[in-house]
Design an enzyme around this catalytic site. Structure first.
Site, PDB file in Angstrom:
ATOM      1  N   SER A 123       0.906  -1.163  -0.103  1.00  0.00           N
ATOM      2  CA  SER A 123      -0.064  -0.031  -0.096  1.00  0.00           C
ATOM      3  C   SER A 123       0.906   1.159  -0.168  1.00  0.00           C
ATOM      4  O   SER A 123       2.090   1.161   0.740  1.00  0.00           O
ATOM      5  CB  SER A 123      -0.966  -0.030   1.237  1.00  0.00           C
ATOM      6  OG  SER A 123      -1.416   1.062   1.484  1.00  0.00           O
ATOM      7  N   TYR A 148      -2.144  -0.954  10.824  1.00  0.00           N
ATOM      8  CA  TYR A 148      -2.467  -1.353   9.631  1.00  0.00           C
ATOM      9  C   TYR A 148      -1.181  -1.156   8.604  1.00  0.00           C
ATOM     10  O   TYR A 148      -0.688  -2.182   7.912  1.00  0.00           O
ATOM     11  CB  TYR A 148      -3.806  -1.037   8.859  1.00  0.00           C
ATOM     12  CG  TYR A 148      -3.608  -1.312   7.531  1.00  0.00           C
ATOM     13  CD1 TYR A 148      -4.001  -2.491   6.693  1.00  0.00           C
ATOM     14  CD2 TYR A 148      -3.636  -0.229   6.507  1.00  0.00           C
ATOM     15  CE1 TYR A 148      -3.906  -2.810   5.586  1.00  0.00           C
ATOM     16  CE2 TYR A 148      -3.529  -0.616   5.277  1.00  0.00           C
ATOM     17  CZ  TYR A 148      -3.813  -1.543   4.799  1.00  0.00           C
ATOM     18  OH  TYR A 148      -3.701  -1.896   3.403  1.00  0.00           O
ATOM     19  N   LYS A 152       1.945  -3.532   6.728  1.00  0.00           N
ATOM     20  CA  LYS A 152       2.319  -3.674   5.394  1.00  0.00           C
ATOM     21  C   LYS A 152       3.757  -3.499   5.288  1.00  0.00           C
ATOM     22  O   LYS A 152       4.459  -4.232   4.664  1.00  0.00           O
ATOM     23  CB  LYS A 152       1.604  -2.925   4.716  1.00  0.00           C
ATOM     24  CG  LYS A 152      -0.075  -3.156   4.629  1.00  0.00           C
ATOM     25  CD  LYS A 152      -0.061  -4.389   3.457  1.00  0.00           C
ATOM     26  CE  LYS A 152      -1.339  -4.911   3.517  1.00  0.00           C
ATOM     27  NZ  LYS A 152      -1.486  -5.999   2.759  1.00  0.00           N
TER      28      LYS A 152
HETATM   29  P1  NAD Z   1     -10.865  -7.320   1.172  1.00  0.00           P
HETATM   30  O1  NAD Z   1     -11.023  -7.356   2.519  1.00  0.00           O
HETATM   31  O2  NAD Z   1     -11.963  -7.382   0.066  1.00  0.00           O
HETATM   32  O3  NAD Z   1      -9.985  -8.660   0.687  1.00  0.00           O
HETATM   33  C1  NAD Z   1      -9.054  -9.372   1.574  1.00  0.00           C
HETATM   34  C2  NAD Z   1      -9.605 -10.713   1.410  1.00  0.00           C
HETATM   35  O4  NAD Z   1      -8.726 -11.773   2.434  1.00  0.00           O
HETATM   36  C3  NAD Z   1     -11.072 -11.082   1.927  1.00  0.00           C
HETATM   37  O5  NAD Z   1     -11.691 -12.039   1.015  1.00  0.00           O
HETATM   38  C4  NAD Z   1     -10.827 -11.938   3.160  1.00  0.00           C
HETATM   39  O6  NAD Z   1     -11.923 -12.872   3.598  1.00  0.00           O
HETATM   40  C5  NAD Z   1      -9.524 -12.568   3.323  1.00  0.00           C
HETATM   41  N1  NAD Z   1      -8.696 -13.094   4.341  1.00  0.00           N
HETATM   42  C6  NAD Z   1      -8.523 -11.939   5.294  1.00  0.00           C
HETATM   43  N2  NAD Z   1      -7.686 -12.642   6.209  1.00  0.00           N
HETATM   44  C7  NAD Z   1      -7.744 -13.965   5.817  1.00  0.00           C
HETATM   45  C8  NAD Z   1      -6.850 -15.004   6.358  1.00  0.00           C
HETATM   46  N3  NAD Z   1      -6.391 -15.111   7.663  1.00  0.00           N
HETATM   47  N4  NAD Z   1      -7.006 -16.281   5.616  1.00  0.00           N
HETATM   48  C9  NAD Z   1      -7.538 -16.211   4.426  1.00  0.00           C
HETATM   49  N5  NAD Z   1      -8.145 -15.302   3.960  1.00  0.00           N
HETATM   50  C10 NAD Z   1      -8.260 -14.196   4.579  1.00  0.00           C
HETATM   51  O7  NAD Z   1      -9.726  -6.244   0.806  1.00  0.00           O
HETATM   52  P2  NAD Z   1      -9.248  -5.876  -0.519  1.00  0.00           P
HETATM   53  O8  NAD Z   1      -9.551  -4.451  -0.665  1.00  0.00           O
HETATM   54  O9  NAD Z   1      -9.496  -6.632  -1.663  1.00  0.00           O
HETATM   55  O10 NAD Z   1      -7.439  -6.004  -0.303  1.00  0.00           O
HETATM   56  C11 NAD Z   1      -6.800  -7.008  -0.590  1.00  0.00           C
HETATM   57  C12 NAD Z   1      -5.509  -6.723  -0.089  1.00  0.00           C
HETATM   58  O11 NAD Z   1      -4.827  -5.181  -0.688  1.00  0.00           O
HETATM   59  C13 NAD Z   1      -5.209  -6.720   1.343  1.00  0.00           C
HETATM   60  O12 NAD Z   1      -3.996  -7.250   1.764  1.00  0.00           O
HETATM   61  C14 NAD Z   1      -5.230  -5.123   1.714  1.00  0.00           C
HETATM   62  O13 NAD Z   1      -4.518  -4.813   2.747  1.00  0.00           O
HETATM   63  C15 NAD Z   1      -4.291  -4.746   0.407  1.00  0.00           C
HETATM   64  N6  NAD Z   1      -4.562  -3.345   0.182  1.00  0.00           N
HETATM   65  C16 NAD Z   1      -5.879  -2.928  -0.101  1.00  0.00           C
HETATM   66  C17 NAD Z   1      -6.182  -1.530  -0.387  1.00  0.00           C
HETATM   67  C18 NAD Z   1      -7.575  -0.933  -0.637  1.00  0.00           C
HETATM   68  O14 NAD Z   1      -7.959   0.228  -0.595  1.00  0.00           O
HETATM   69  N7  NAD Z   1      -8.498  -1.643  -0.802  1.00  0.00           N
HETATM   70  C19 NAD Z   1      -5.207  -0.662  -0.506  1.00  0.00           C
HETATM   71  C20 NAD Z   1      -3.817  -1.091  -0.326  1.00  0.00           C
HETATM   72  C21 NAD Z   1      -3.669  -2.551   0.124  1.00  0.00           C
HETATM   73  C1  UD1 Z   2      -7.273   5.023   3.653  1.00  0.00           C
HETATM   74  C2  UD1 Z   2      -6.028   4.359   4.599  1.00  0.00           C
HETATM   75  C3  UD1 Z   2      -4.772   3.671   4.125  1.00  0.00           C
HETATM   76  C4  UD1 Z   2      -5.644   2.343   3.322  1.00  0.00           C
HETATM   77  C5  UD1 Z   2      -6.574   2.951   2.249  1.00  0.00           C
HETATM   78  C6  UD1 Z   2      -7.256   1.999   1.741  1.00  0.00           C
HETATM   79  C7  UD1 Z   2      -6.228   5.935   6.527  1.00  0.00           C
HETATM   80  C8  UD1 Z   2      -5.520   7.309   7.200  1.00  0.00           C
HETATM   81  N1  UD1 Z   2      -5.586   5.597   5.431  1.00  0.00           N
HETATM   82  O1  UD1 Z   2      -6.324   5.691   2.761  1.00  0.00           O
HETATM   83  O2  UD1 Z   2      -3.974   3.280   5.212  1.00  0.00           O
HETATM   84  O3  UD1 Z   2      -4.465   1.989   2.688  1.00  0.00           O
HETATM   85  O4  UD1 Z   2      -7.686   3.551   2.933  1.00  0.00           O
HETATM   86  O5  UD1 Z   2      -7.947   1.208   2.584  1.00  0.00           O
HETATM   87  O6  UD1 Z   2      -7.377   5.803   6.994  1.00  0.00           O
HETATM   88  N2  UD1 Z   2     -12.480  11.235   3.481  1.00  0.00           N
HETATM   89  C9  UD1 Z   2     -13.587  11.918   3.530  1.00  0.00           C
HETATM   90  N3  UD1 Z   2     -14.810  11.469   4.185  1.00  0.00           N
HETATM   91  C10 UD1 Z   2     -14.886  10.100   4.111  1.00  0.00           C
HETATM   92  C11 UD1 Z   2     -13.899   9.260   3.847  1.00  0.00           C
HETATM   93  C12 UD1 Z   2     -12.701   9.648   3.429  1.00  0.00           C
HETATM   94  O7  UD1 Z   2     -13.338  13.299   3.431  1.00  0.00           O
HETATM   95  O8  UD1 Z   2     -15.862   9.714   4.624  1.00  0.00           O
HETATM   96  C13 UD1 Z   2     -11.463  11.839   2.737  1.00  0.00           C
HETATM   97  C14 UD1 Z   2     -10.009  11.496   3.428  1.00  0.00           C
HETATM   98  O9  UD1 Z   2      -9.861  12.317   4.374  1.00  0.00           O
HETATM   99  C15 UD1 Z   2      -8.996  11.344   2.302  1.00  0.00           C
HETATM  100  C16 UD1 Z   2      -9.961  10.835   0.905  1.00  0.00           C
HETATM  101  O10 UD1 Z   2     -11.290  11.255   1.459  1.00  0.00           O
HETATM  102  O11 UD1 Z   2      -8.482  12.652   2.011  1.00  0.00           O
HETATM  103  C17 UD1 Z   2      -9.745   9.387   0.662  1.00  0.00           C
HETATM  104  O12 UD1 Z   2      -9.909   8.432   2.078  1.00  0.00           O
HETATM  105  P1  UD1 Z   2      -9.962   6.910   1.925  1.00  0.00           P
HETATM  106  O13 UD1 Z   2     -10.778   6.552   0.875  1.00  0.00           O
HETATM  107  O14 UD1 Z   2     -10.408   6.543   3.341  1.00  0.00           O
HETATM  108  O15 UD1 Z   2      -8.421   6.390   1.587  1.00  0.00           O
HETATM  109  P2  UD1 Z   2      -7.146   7.196   2.394  1.00  0.00           P
HETATM  110  O16 UD1 Z   2      -7.236   7.915   3.552  1.00  0.00           O
HETATM  111  O17 UD1 Z   2      -6.313   7.814   1.230  1.00  0.00           O
END
Ligand code: NAD
Ligand code: UD1
Length: 347
Positions: A123, A148, A152
């Site tokens: 991330s 979190y 990572k």
């Molecule tokens: P998500 O929660 O939709 O997907 C994660 C999946 O992992 C889920 O299906 C959950 O059931 C499964 N899981 C969790 N713990 C587990 C375990 N111990 N064993 C087996 N399965 C397990 O989230 P996502 O948004 O699809 O994210 C996927 C990956 O990307 C995660 O590692 C997350 O940290 C990373 N990531 C997500 C974002 C984002 O904004 N969505 C941003 C940066 C990184």
């Molecule tokens: C957040 C997490 C980041 C994670 C990512 C994806 C924090 C500090 N960071 O990123 O670690 O990898 O989500 O899961 O939580 N916002 C509003 N109102 C809302 C929600 C968000 O104004 O109800 C704003 C936030 O202040 C930000 C932008 O929208 O400026 C994006 O927010 P968000 O979607 O939560 O993502 P990040 O904060 O970038």
């Protein structure tokens, strides 16, 4: 065959779709703690191929040994993890155990099975409050403000040390910026549990009146309109980035880091206006105090991935929002629907 941990989740299910569409065999391992196996049924509907699914935990080394023995797995995409920032502050041990120890258990089992190719979901949070924009991969990592983000960064460091210790490893650390959107069919998308924390899922719920209004966290940041700026990337572009990284792993050893973003930042107010235009609905909002731990702005320099992976984010903000809206309209309760919904025309 590719093992996809967390493949029933939001990003994982889109990656499974992309893998199947590029001809890969896929085995999904997911404990369904934050997802539904219906996502994989929808993937099957879209591709005509049902991905194999094992309900189980990535922390279960014996189960991993069994899977690696039984199936001809050549590489792993590791999405399984926990991702809610607030929850990670309340339950740090669960986060470190799943995101760090889970990754270690996976690598140990991979090594026992002689499998050394891994794509890891990292991330942009690992950069912390980076001073210069856009963010390049060689910017020093910062100090994430929550367990979190720390988990990572720790997992990245574990994987780097592992690759340094043994040249057989080939590992991609993909640093996602802000993934949003859904597959263009509206059949798979993000299905958050409870009240969403992230911006777009929250806006979607305001638009369908499940939440009364959006709170914009901070109107006094040093950005062009005072609200936070982020690099939003379409989840299908992100999925394609994984395919490109996987192909590249076959050709190089060691650890490689790639940003997956568009290179373009949008403020919260710009997101609200674009969203209103696409949905044709007014989005009530008020500006409130900053959210603790938030940074003012964050966007990627994606040129390393463009050059080395021949990957480019192709979908613009309009496509991201229109696709997310289609998913929301077709699945007002997420995957709790029994039947696959009809496609909905948007924008
Ligand atoms: P998500 O929660 O939709 O997907 C994660 C999946 O992992 C889920 O299906 C959950 O059931 C499964 N899981 C969790 N713990 C587990 C375990 N111990 N064993 C087996 N399965 C397990 O989230 P996502 O948004 O699809 O994210 C996927 C990956 O990307 C995660 O590692 C997350 O940290 C990373 N990531 C997500 C974002 C984002 O904004 N969505 C941003 C940066 C990184
Ligand atoms: C957040 C997490 C980041 C994670 C990512 C994806 C924090 C500090 N960071 O990123 O670690 O990898 O989500 O899961 O939580 N916002 C509003 N109102 C809302 C929600 C968000 O104004 O109800 C704003 C936030 O202040 C930000 C932008 O929208 O400026 C994006 O927010 P968000 O979607 O939560 O993502 P990040 O904060 O970038």
């Amino acid at each position: 065959m590719i093992l996809v941990t967390g493949g029933a989740g939001y990003i994982g299910s889109h990656a499974v779709l992309a893998l199947l569409e590029t001809g890969h065999e896929v085995l999904v391992l997911d404990n369904l703690c934050n997802s539904s196996r219906l996502s994989l049924d929808r993937v099957a509907l879209l591709t005509g191929r049902q991905p194999r699914f094992i309900e189980g935990d990535v922390r279960d080394g014996a189960l991993l040994d069994e899977l690696f023995q039984r199936w001809p797995i050549t590489a792993v995409m590791h999405f399984a993890g926990l991702k809610a920032v607030g929850e990670s502050v309340r339950e740090p041990l669960r986060y470190y155990e799943t995101n760090v120890a889970g990754s270690i258990t996976l690598c140990q089992a991979m090594a026992r099975a002689g499998i050394f190719r891994l794509v890891f979901s990292s991330s942009a949070t690992v950069y912390g409050e980076s001073v210069s924009m856009p963010i390049r991969e060689d910017c020093p990592t910062g100090i994430p403000t929550n367990p979190y983000g720390q988990s990572k960064l720790m997992a990245e460091n574990v994987l780097k040390a592992l690759a340094d210790s043994d040249p057989r490893w080939s590992i991609a650390l993909l640093r996602y910026f802000n993934p949003i959107g859904a597959h263009e069919s509206g059949l798979i998308g993000e299905d958050p549990n409870g009240t969403p924390n992230n911006l777009l899922p929250y806006m979607l719920q305001v638009a369908v009146r499940r939440q009364p209004q959006l709170s914009i966290y901070g109107g006094d940041y040093a950005t062009h309109d005072g609200t936070g700026v982020r690099d939003y990337i379409h989840v299908m572009d992100l999925a394609q980035g994984h395919i490109c990284a996987l192909e590249r792993l076959g050709r190089s050893a060691g650890v490689s880091v790639w940003n997956l973003g568009t290179g373009q930042g949008y403020s919260v107010l710009e997101m609200v206006r674009a969203f209103e235009q696409i949905t044709g609905r007014a989005l009530p909002y008020r500006i409130v105090a900053r959210r603790p731990g938030d940074i003012a702005q964050c966007w990627a320099d994606p040129s390393k991935a463009r050059v080395e992976l021949q990957w480019n984010a192709e979908r613009d903000l309009h496509a991201m929002l229109a696709d997310a809206w289609r998913w929301q309209l077709s699945n007002p309760q997420g995957y709790q629907h029994e039947q696959a919904p009809q496609a909905v025309m948007v924008g």
